[in-house]
Design a protein around this motif. Structure first.
Motif, PDB file in Angstrom:
ATOM      1  N   LEU A 252       1.726   4.633  -1.027  1.00 47.34           N
ATOM      2  CA  LEU A 252       1.974   5.148  -2.389  1.00 47.34           C
ATOM      3  C   LEU A 252       0.688   5.678  -3.020  1.00 47.34           C
ATOM      4  CD1 LEU A 252       4.554   2.497  -3.683  1.00 47.34           C
ATOM      5  CD2 LEU A 252       4.992   4.912  -3.120  1.00 47.34           C
ATOM      6  N   GLN A 253      -0.420   4.982  -2.743  1.00 46.01           N
ATOM      7  CA  GLN A 253      -1.713   5.439  -3.294  1.00 46.01           C
ATOM      8  C   GLN A 253      -2.086   6.819  -2.764  1.00 46.01           C
ATOM      9  OE1 GLN A 253      -4.947   2.650  -2.873  1.00 46.01           O
ATOM     10  NE2 GLN A 253      -3.662   0.979  -3.666  1.00 46.01           N
ATOM     11  N   GLU A 254      -1.798   7.047  -1.492  1.00 48.37           N
ATOM     12  CA  GLU A 254      -2.108   8.356  -0.894  1.00 48.37           C
ATOM     13  C   GLU A 254      -1.252   9.446  -1.546  1.00 48.37           C
ATOM     14  OE1 GLU A 254      -4.675   8.700   0.992  1.00 48.37           O
ATOM     15  OE2 GLU A 254      -4.374  10.837   1.392  1.00 48.37           O
ATOM     16  N   LEU A 255       0.015   9.107  -1.848  1.00 48.82           N
ATOM     17  CA  LEU A 255       0.886  10.090  -2.516  1.00 48.82           C
ATOM     18  C   LEU A 255       0.382  10.361  -3.930  1.00 48.82           C
ATOM     19  CD1 LEU A 255       4.499   8.999  -1.428  1.00 48.82           C
ATOM     20  CD2 LEU A 255       2.878  10.527  -0.283  1.00 48.82           C
ATOM     21  N   GLU A 256      -0.100   9.283  -4.569  1.00 49.22           N
ATOM     22  CA  GLU A 256      -0.660   9.407  -5.921  1.00 49.22           C
ATOM     23  C   GLU A 256      -1.831  10.384  -5.910  1.00 49.22           C
ATOM     24  OE1 GLU A 256      -0.429   7.356  -9.816  1.00 49.22           O
ATOM     25  OE2 GLU A 256       0.375   6.451  -8.012  1.00 49.22           O
ATOM     26  N   LYS A 257      -2.700  10.236  -4.896  1.00 46.27           N
ATOM     27  CA  LYS A 257      -3.878  11.114  -4.784  1.00 46.27           C
ATOM     28  C   LYS A 257      -3.455  12.577  -4.625  1.00 46.27           C
ATOM     29  CE  LYS A 257      -7.098   8.612  -2.017  1.00 46.27           C
ATOM     30  NZ  LYS A 257      -7.640   8.732  -0.664  1.00 46.27           N
TER      31      LYS A 257
END
Ligand code: ATP
Ligand code: PAF
Ligand code: BAL
Length: 310
Positions: A252-257
């Protein structure tokens, strides 16, 4: 260059298969079921089948957009159908190392002679249903999908009666379902083989027939999901993280980035390698981390295996 054989009817395929038994029983037959719009991911499966059956063997590639695995609101009508181009692609393969390549491209009426089971209104007809393994993940979002897949794959296996049938890990739940169906329906033990996902060599996006629906902009954002899965795999392998929530958070953090507005996530799950149920922590038997997301109207899937292999 050897000629491709193209069969449009079950009768032609049956007759060909019978001849194979009669002429030289030791020749192996490999099988690759597809819905066409062939890309390099499909070609990897075909090359795998060719290498498994050896120079004396034959490989059957089916091209059939199967109506029973599409829900009424899905893309059956607009699914890419590119038979002429697909035949050109197959014709351009180097077939010198094999006995023959056969394409089976039947009509809906050939595969569903009574036409009952293709009605989206009538709940009638003959189906193969793998209860358990099919209700979660893709089956939760696409009810009826795996019933359609298990039904058509079992029909095709009956017709082709292959020594091996090759499926792609990209559709990981499909691999589980087809393996279980083959076991329970008494197809040859070990007939189902799984080949790893073929990805864009530059950015890692899994090749899929549906990628053609992506706009240029969506295509540039799409690989972030796989980057996230790889980071999660790295956490698992290098740091020993086994908590599913932490691994999912990493994706999810990678998608956020990347900008999470580009991804409408259907699910990101860590699932048991025995029955695909959700797991909170990954045990010694390993797990599957799989996801599905939408970019506009296009729906994509991907997965990685964590301490598990087919
Ligand atoms: N990138 C890939 N790598 C390996 N196998 C793949 C890949 N893409 C598809 N396959 C496999 O090819 C077989 C036929 O799949 P299909 O014709 O549905 O293609 P697809 O690209 O997955 O299409 P779609 O985008 O509609 O799901 C399946 O076993 C599928 O898992
Ligand atoms: C296995 C399959 C050809 C059955 O229609 C399809 O689900 C696919 O292409 O993955
Ligand atoms: N590749 C699986 C077929 C489908 O998504 O309909």
């Amino acid at each position: 260059m050897k000629e491709l054989k193209v069969f449009r009817t079950c009768g032609e395929l049956r007759a060909w298969r019978l001849e194979k038994y009669k002429s030289r029983g030791a020749q192996k037959v490999g099988f690759v079921p597809t819905m066409g719009a062939l890309h390099d991911g499909h070609l990897k499966l075909i090359l795998h089948a060719i290498s498994e059956v050896g120079p004396e063997g034959s490989v059957v590639v089916s091209i059939f957009v199967n109506p029973t695995q599409f829900a009424p609101d899905e893309d059956f009508d607009v699914y890419p159908r590119t038979l002429d181009r697909d035949l050109e692609v197959l014709n351009s393969l180097d077939l010198q190392n094999m006995h023959e390549l056969v394409v089976f491209a039947p009509s809906v009426k050939e595969m569903y002679p009574s036409l009952e089971s293709i009605s989206q209104v009538l709940e009638k007809g003959t189906f193969v249903n793998v209860v358990g393994l099919t209700e979660m993940l893709e089956g939760n979002v696409r009810p009826g999908f795996f019933r359609g897949v298990a039904t058509v794959v079992s029909k095709l296996l009956v017709l082709v009666h292959p020594d091996i049938a090759v499926f792609g890990q990209k559709d990981v739940q499909q691999c589980f379902v087809v393996k279980r169906m083959a076991l329970d329906m008494l197809f040859e033990p070990g007939v189902i083989k799984v080949v790893e996902t073929y990805r864009d060599p530059v950015d890692g996006l899994a090749l899929s027939s549906r990628n053609v629906y992506l706009t240029k902009e969506q295509r540039t954002h799409a690989p972030a999901m796989y980057r996230g899965l790889l980071l999660a795999k790295n956490l698992f392998l290098e740091k020993g993280v086994v908590a599913s929530a932490q691994l999912i958070d990493c994706v999810l953090q990678e998608l956020e980035k990347e900008g999470k507005e580009h991804f409408s996530v259907d699910y990101i799950k860590v699932s048991s390698s025995s029955d695909l149920s959700d797991v909170e922590r990954i045990g010694p038997e390993g797990a599957i981390m799989s996801c599905a997301w939408r970019m506009g109207t296009t729906r994509l899937i991907d997965n990685i295996l964590l301490g598990f292999s087919f």
